[in-house]
Motif scaffolding. Structure first.
Motif, short mmCIF file in Angstrom:
data_model
loop_
_atom_site.label_atom_id
_atom_site.label_comp_id
_atom_site.label_asym_id
_atom_site.label_seq_id
_atom_site.Cartn_x
_atom_site.Cartn_y
_atom_site.Cartn_z
N UNK A 146 27.14 21.87 4.47
CA UNK A 146 26.08 22.36 5.34
C UNK A 146 24.79 22.34 4.54
N UNK A 147 23.68 22.20 5.26
CA UNK A 147 22.40 22.16 4.56
C UNK A 147 21.67 23.48 4.80
N UNK A 148 21.20 24.12 3.73
CA UNK A 148 20.52 25.40 3.89
C UNK A 148 19.38 25.52 2.90
N UNK A 149 18.55 24.50 2.87
CA UNK A 149 17.54 24.42 1.83
C UNK A 149 16.13 24.64 2.36
N UNK A 176 28.56 14.32 10.59
CA UNK A 176 28.33 14.03 9.17
C UNK A 176 27.32 12.89 9.01
N UNK A 177 26.38 13.08 8.09
CA UNK A 177 25.39 12.05 7.81
C UNK A 177 25.37 11.78 6.30
N UNK A 213 23.41 19.24 11.19
CA UNK A 213 24.24 18.13 10.73
C UNK A 213 24.72 18.43 9.31
N UNK A 214 25.84 17.82 8.94
CA UNK A 214 26.39 18.04 7.60
C UNK A 214 26.05 16.86 6.70
#
Lengths: 488, 488
Positions: free
Chosen positions: A107-110, A214-215, A234-235
């Motif tokens: 997961x993106x959490x930036x 998923x990317x 998106x993951x």
């Protein structure tokens, strides 16, 4: 016959066809030899007389070329001795190699981190090493303003309406023409004009994914890529990037085989932040891979025009026989910052992308589109680009030399063949978020490594921008950064 | 003293402070009396001499005012008799009332239909009753081009960069100033400049909803609203709209009480397609409702400047004490089509909206923003708006009269107090999608009812655009439409 003579072939008679002056061409060839190391730092450049005789050009051509190279910081005259390749790259920092991490779905959490960093970079008084743009004065703003005035005056009400759905027809033709010149035959209908490349990339990704998908992206990747993934839920599958050659294809092949990856988002040329440009063969192999899995590829190519070499890098799109590649470009980095005009050659997804655009922003500004179309036809785009590339190349050399002087010797750095970013890997102990804080306190910005990773890797890395004119303040800033780095 | 005399109060001495000429002001007051029915069709207008004496204005002022009203099609001279309110509204079509359907939660699946209809409207040679825009020649395009040239010439490179994140500061100040004049005190920081209102609306909705959420919208609603809901996988709760007074508040109250509605998206003034404008009190009540449930309200106010009356309608935003209302505006309909500059006063959601914008399109075109800022300061916006409103009002009268001549007598129609749309409810048997096909075959476009509904209601309705200059072709087109309508 020395290396220089072996490698440098006389200018062909057809050269005059190009608008580039003979001495500029000669200077470019010598610059290429310096850049590729054939002419090493400190080495003597052939005398004006010798060069003129050997290559059948006039002495004044050689003289003007050397003068140009001197002004670009590549060679320097020594009194009563002649021209030498500048010393500054004599003891360069070591070149970076690929940083490998285990590849995982994440997961993106930036986004919060990115925003807080970007906010800290806003102060106009800092030395802008953290900036994402080169200095605006590198762009032909006055000439563009003329194109804007001219095209706005001539634009009919009907055209304003029509251009909102279709895009400016002259602009689309000009873009298709530039594709053609770089070897990509493209029907004009495939082009969707967008609010900069950022909108194009967003539209592409939304067209081929659903939340949870998923990317495959690069590691390190442009931070906005990460923010977009996060926003669309998106993951990320982070594929390592070789600093010179780009995406590690074996890792990508492995991931495509094992994971249900719905799209790839890569920069094939002058990747941000590493500056890597994939070879022609590697681009072909990458295309074969995505074709095999029928995985749509979003090719983010916004730095395409900023190459230092003689030949423009060809996009992966040039190998696309199936409409799988969505090739995104922009004028924001090469010509017209702030005009917000970009595009995508959307392949088989063009119609869907265009519809999505109509539902979200309808159209980019019509006068801005017309201005760029006018400039492309009459403004001297290629001349401007040559000047821009020269400026960036010179400033790259200067920053590399300065880093070699001030940064810890175990620092590693990229050697991009274009663009305006350098990526530094500092000694293990350096924490680049801490570094940023300390640097900001001294009025210096930089882009810390963790904002370029979905998993906040690259702690001891940073991206520095050399797209601003180098002055004593810049040199001082590098010295200060060096001191902070050594304090870790 | 007749009605005219009773209702018309003499011009106050302060009138001269406004840039509007005395006779224009007088003409506007008379027009208002005609529009509101105080002066009925066929009724004699007071003689020039009489009016001058009664209201203390010069004969030449009255004469110029009547001349203007005649040119606007509102009154006509009869030889040796004086001026009369034009006949055309003598046997007008009946006014429409609210269409009630059972209110339900529904998935939205209208996008394909909308796109196929919009595609059919593209042909530049059709009579553009289906168009979403007024004629481009109603806008000061040449003057705007001057503002564009001027501001682009003066713009510094630094400003171009700064305006991309913050928006043009002059533009934001000018917008805040216009809010202030209309009674809304707004900190400049609350304003986010966007690529037209369409981007603003998209950003707002994404900020306060997640896929699957319920959103209250109008029935009928602007078709792009429906497309956006569909794209974001949101569910529609369609609240009926009274053609003159807007949203049915009791239905809305009921829905807010029973359903987990996450956002409302309404047009409080000159609603598209009905043209309804809520009264001040009703706006206040609506605000009280959303405040009670703490439901964010997206107020789509893109037609705000196109009112025919004397006073601009105030937005619901003027009652907002909690930052619950996101008020979206645009220059696309009032000043600069194709420039793609809009904004949102985002209340408590401003920061999130701004971040979302940075992640999707970064910024609207910077020169376009600067051009509009320059025009607002120096171009004569209010003068232009008066002319624009006059033109639209005159054309509305002409289309209403033409419809009364040609359409079946049981047709009902709206009487909007602004804008450039009329909404027709035809006899039950009429299928407006069929009507569109038959009309297109005769070179006439229109916007059929079903594209304005999540559930494809309003089969026997259509929206007609009167924002284009009326000519013999328009009249002929109305006649043909009438004939097709009668054939059902």
């Amino acid at each position: 016959m020395n290396d220089f003579a072996k490698l440098y072939s006389p200018i062909s008679p057809s050269a005059g066809l190009d608008k580039m002056k003979r001495y500029e061409k000669f200077a470019d060839e010598v610059a290429e030899l310096i850049r590729t190391g054939v002419l090493a730092p400190g080495e003597k450049v052939p005398s004006v007389r010798h060069a003129g005789r050997t290559y059948g050009v006039s002495l004044s051509t050689v003289f003007q070329a050397y003068y140009l190279l001197e002004s670009r910081g590549l060679i320097q005259a020594r009194p009563r001795s002649g021209y030498y390749v500048r010393e500054h790259a004599k003891k360069p920092l070591h070149e970076l190699t690929t940083t490998h991490y285990p590849v995982d779905v994440s997961d993106v959490g930036v986004s919060e981190l990115v925003f807080s960093v970007l906010k800290s970079l806003k102060d106009a008084d800092t030395v802008p090493f953290g900036s994402a743009f080169p200095h605006p004065n590198l762009y032909p703003l006055a000439r563009l303003a003329r194109s804007l005035a001219q095209s706005a005056r001539e634009m009919s009400g009907q055209a304003i309406m029509a251009d909102m759905t279709e895009g400016n027809p002259d602009l689309r033709r000009q873009i298709a023409l530039r594709y053609m010149v770089s070897g990509v035959m493209l029907p004009v209908e495939e082009l969707v004009i967008t609010n900069g490349a950022m909108e194009a990339l967003n539209l592409c990704l939304q067209t081929v994914t659903r939340p949870g998908d998923l990317v495959a992206i690069e590691a390190p990747a442009f931070y906005a890529t990460l923010q977009v993934l996060e926003r669309l839920q998106l993951k990320a599958v982070e594929i390592p990037v070789h600093p010179r050659e780009g995406i590690e294809l074996d890792v990508l092949a492995d991931c495509l085989a094992k994971l249900p990856i719905k799209a790839c988002w890569f920069m094939s040329s002058l990747q941000n932040p590493l500056g890597a440009t994939m070879t022609e063969t590697k681009k072909q192999d990458l295309y074969a891979l995505v074709e095999q899995y029928q995985t749509p590829l979003i090719e983010d190519d916004v730095y395409a025009e900023l190459y230092f070499g003689k030949q423009p890098p060809r996009p992966i799109k040039s190998h696309d026989r199936n409409g799988l590649v969505m090739h995104c470009g922009s004028f924001s980095k090469s010509l017209a910052p702030g005009y917000r005009v970009g595009w995508v050659a959307g392949g088989r997804f063009s119609e869907q992308i265009s519809r999505l655009k109509l539902m979200t922003t309808i159209s980019p500004s019509v006068p801005a589109q017309a201005a760029i179309a006018d400039y492309l036809q009459h403004g001297g785009y290629d001349r401007h680009l040559r000047k821009l590339r020269h400026a960036l190349e010179m400033q790259q050399g200067t920053m590399l030399a300065s880093a070699a002087r001030h940064f810890p010797t175990s620092t590693r750095v990229t050697r991009p063949s274009g663009g305006y970013f350098l990526w530094f890997e500092f000694p293990e102990k350096v924490d680049s978020l801490k570094l940023l804080q300390l640097a900001l306190a001294q009025g210096i910005s930089l882009a810390p490594g963790p904002i370029f990773s979905a998993t906040q890797r690259f702690r001891n890395c940073a991206r520095l921008n050399h797209g601003h004119p180098w002055d004593s303040r810049s040199e001082k800033a590098m010295e200060i950064l060096g001191r902070i780095l050594k304090s870790f």
